[in-house]
Design a protein around this motif. Structure first.
Motif, PDB file in Angstrom:
ATOM      1  N   ASN A 155      -4.422 -14.816 -23.408  1.00 43.94           N
ATOM      2  CA  ASN A 155      -5.151 -13.411 -23.188  1.00 43.94           C
ATOM      3  C   ASN A 155      -4.602 -12.528 -24.263  1.00 43.94           C
ATOM      4  O   ASN A 155      -5.223 -11.894 -24.817  1.00 43.94           O
ATOM      5  N   SER A 156      -3.391 -12.611 -24.443  1.00 44.04           N
ATOM      6  CA  SER A 156      -2.768 -11.752 -25.457  1.00 44.04           C
ATOM      7  C   SER A 156      -3.138 -11.910 -26.982  1.00 44.04           C
ATOM      8  O   SER A 156      -3.438 -10.996 -27.714  1.00 44.04           O
ATOM      9  N   SER A 185       5.539  -6.285 -20.982  1.00 38.56           N
ATOM     10  CA  SER A 185       4.876  -7.363 -20.268  1.00 38.56           C
ATOM     11  C   SER A 185       4.462  -6.544 -18.833  1.00 38.56           C
ATOM     12  O   SER A 185       5.007  -7.000 -17.814  1.00 38.56           O
ATOM     13  N   ASP A 207      -0.706  -7.188 -16.687  1.00 36.89           N
ATOM     14  CA  ASP A 207      -1.104  -8.606 -17.109  1.00 36.89           C
ATOM     15  C   ASP A 207      -0.537  -9.828 -16.077  1.00 36.89           C
ATOM     16  O   ASP A 207      -1.007 -10.717 -15.961  1.00 36.89           O
ATOM     17  N   GLN A 209       4.032 -14.294 -31.771  1.00 41.61           N
ATOM     18  CA  GLN A 209       3.924 -12.991 -32.350  1.00 41.61           C
ATOM     19  C   GLN A 209       3.353 -13.427 -33.817  1.00 41.61           C
ATOM     20  O   GLN A 209       2.665 -12.556 -34.284  1.00 41.61           O
ATOM     21  N   ASP A 214      -1.467 -16.375 -20.031  1.00 44.66           N
ATOM     22  CA  ASP A 214      -1.181 -14.905 -20.448  1.00 44.66           C
ATOM     23  C   ASP A 214      -0.986 -14.702 -21.990  1.00 44.66           C
ATOM     24  O   ASP A 214      -1.355 -13.774 -22.405  1.00 44.66           O
ATOM     25  N   TYR A 215      -0.255 -15.812 -22.544  1.00 45.24           N
ATOM     26  CA  TYR A 215      -0.256 -15.755 -24.026  1.00 45.24           C
ATOM     27  C   TYR A 215      -1.590 -15.859 -24.765  1.00 45.24           C
ATOM     28  O   TYR A 215      -1.867 -15.218 -25.629  1.00 45.24           O
ATOM     29  N   LYS A 271      -0.122 -14.136 -33.659  1.00 41.30           N
ATOM     30  CA  LYS A 271      -1.280 -13.031 -33.358  1.00 41.30           C
ATOM     31  C   LYS A 271      -1.159 -12.174 -34.688  1.00 41.30           C
ATOM     32  O   LYS A 271      -2.313 -11.447 -35.020  1.00 41.30           O
ATOM     33  N   GLY A 296      -7.144 -10.859 -26.913  1.00 41.71           N
ATOM     34  CA  GLY A 296      -7.402  -9.512 -26.970  1.00 41.71           C
ATOM     35  C   GLY A 296      -8.644  -9.091 -26.127  1.00 41.71           C
ATOM     36  O   GLY A 296      -9.366  -7.899 -26.278  1.00 41.71           O
ATOM     37  N   LYS A 354       4.421 -14.895 -24.694  1.00 40.45           N
ATOM     38  CA  LYS A 354       3.617 -14.034 -25.674  1.00 40.45           C
ATOM     39  C   LYS A 354       4.604 -13.244 -26.396  1.00 40.45           C
ATOM     40  O   LYS A 354       4.311 -12.631 -27.571  1.00 40.45           O
TER      41      LYS A 354
END
Length: 376
Positions: free
Chosen positions: A188-189, A346, A350, A132, A185-186, A135, A192, A126
């Motif tokens: 979810n990131s 991180s 998480d 990034q 995890d990524y 996102k 949001g 993530k």
């Protein structure tokens, strides 16, 4: 700054090298490892002769003045070792998966809530440039609210999960915990929002067979013709030494899941461990009403397809080193935590959520039923 290490394996060595690159004043001063004599001999040969070696984490914590501790043991020991460190209040770098059983996950959650230690979980994806950027584009509203995600991970080095110690499912906890934990995890990131429900299915179609339990490639009569033989691969045979077609070969070789999120949207995710070479893929398509964004870590490309205008935007990003560049960001963050108490990029929250999703996915695959993603 003084670093203590519990489990001085390959992965944690990579992170230590990144930490020292970010801050040369950091040094390993204490190691706990069952292979401590072998490690001592190896590191002394490299001129590192001021490290103290211990049999237990308790001994190290009682004797050393440490600025940070890194845990790189085998997976089943991540929670027990983390609980010992959390009691000390010392900053902790914890390898994934944070737990391999639901019992351990609950214990870790309770231990963390009672601790003041700041934790960095080894989730570099993530923090890569490519995620990034994705996102940034999503948050700008360019493609609209993300209402569907199609994610994939076709692993070209899957043999590690059938030919090394990773073949032991008691250690891995299954391959959702080994691989999907990063991807969940990524995702979810990027979204949001909270996941609420998961359904999953796994299969084992390739890496199974009737070869004798414990058979090693060097002892197999077919080691010159088997495509997966490591008998003559000097780089891998010492760690990838077992036959992946033996009766004791563990782990599923593909798995998929459907995840519902609190908004009502859902994510599909699939991982595969017998893809090879150019078939490798890891990334996602995120679809909104205005457009679709897709990226792949292996190609280093991000594409944005606008739905209502004839426009496609392409971004070409260098993959970087160490988990596509994310390791250096994690290392920098851990240094900042040790130096001035910075916030974790991180955090353990998480890691707990991702592990919970993976364990619920495993449970769903075993029962054929969707599972709620909650602590009840």
């Amino acid at each position: 700054m003084n670093l203590g290490v519990i489990g001085y394996g390959l992965r944690i060595r990579t992170i230590i090298a990144e930490i020292i690159k970010q801050e040369p004043s950091c040094r390993v001063t204490a190691i706990v490892d069952v292979r401590k004599d072998e490690i001592r001999e190896e590191l002394q040969a490299q001129g590192m002769d001021s490290i103290h070696y211990y049999d237990t984490a308790e001994e190290m914590l009682g004797a050393e003045s440490l600025d940070g501790i890194l845990i790189g043991t085998r997976c089943s020991l991540h929670t027990p070792m983390a609980l010992k460190v959390l009691q000390s209040g010392i900053p902790l770098y914890l390898e994934k998966p944070v737990s391999t059983t639901m019992e351990d996950l609950r214990r870790l959650k309770a231990g963390f809530e009672a601790s003041i230690s700041k934790v960095v979980v080894s989730f570099p994806l993530k923090l890569t440039t490519i995620v990034q950027l994705a996102k940034e584009i999503i948050d700008s509203g360019k493609i609209g609210t993300v209402e569907n995600v199609q994610a994939v991970n076709n692993v070209p080095y899957g043999g590690v999960y059938y030919q090394s110690w990773y073949r032991d499912e008691q250690e891995t906890g299954g391959l959702f915990l080994q691989k999907a934990t990063h991807d969940f995890d990524y995702i979810n990131s990027l979204l949001g929002i909270k996941p609420t429900e998961i359904g999953a299915m796994t299969s084992k179609q390739i890496f199974k067979g009737t070869r004798p339990a414990g058979l090693k490639c060097v002892n197999c009569e077919d080691n010159r013709v088997c495509p997966d033989s490591t008998a003559f691969n000097k780089d891998r045979w010492r760690s990838w030494e077992y036959c992946c077609y033996a009766e004791d070969t563990g782990n599923e070789d593909s798995g998929s899941s459907l995840i519902r999120y609190e908004s009502g949207m859902h994510v599909s995710y699939s991982q595969n461990f017998f893809a090879r070479r150019e078939a490798a893929a890891r990334g996602a398509r995120l679809l909104g009403y205005k457009g679709t964004l897709e990226f792949d870590f292996y190609t280093g490309k991000v594409n944005v397809f606008m739905h209502h205008t004839p426009r496609v935007e392409t971004y070409d990003i260098s993959g970087g080193e160490g988990h596509f560049g994310g390791d250096s960001t994690l290392a920098q963050n851990f240094v900042a935590i040790m130096q001035n108490g910075a916030e974790s990029l991180s955090p353990l929250e998480d890691g707990l959520l991702s592990a919970l999703m993976c364990l619920k996915a495993k449970e769903s695959a075993e029962t054929g039923m969707f599972r709620s993603i909650d602590w009840a």
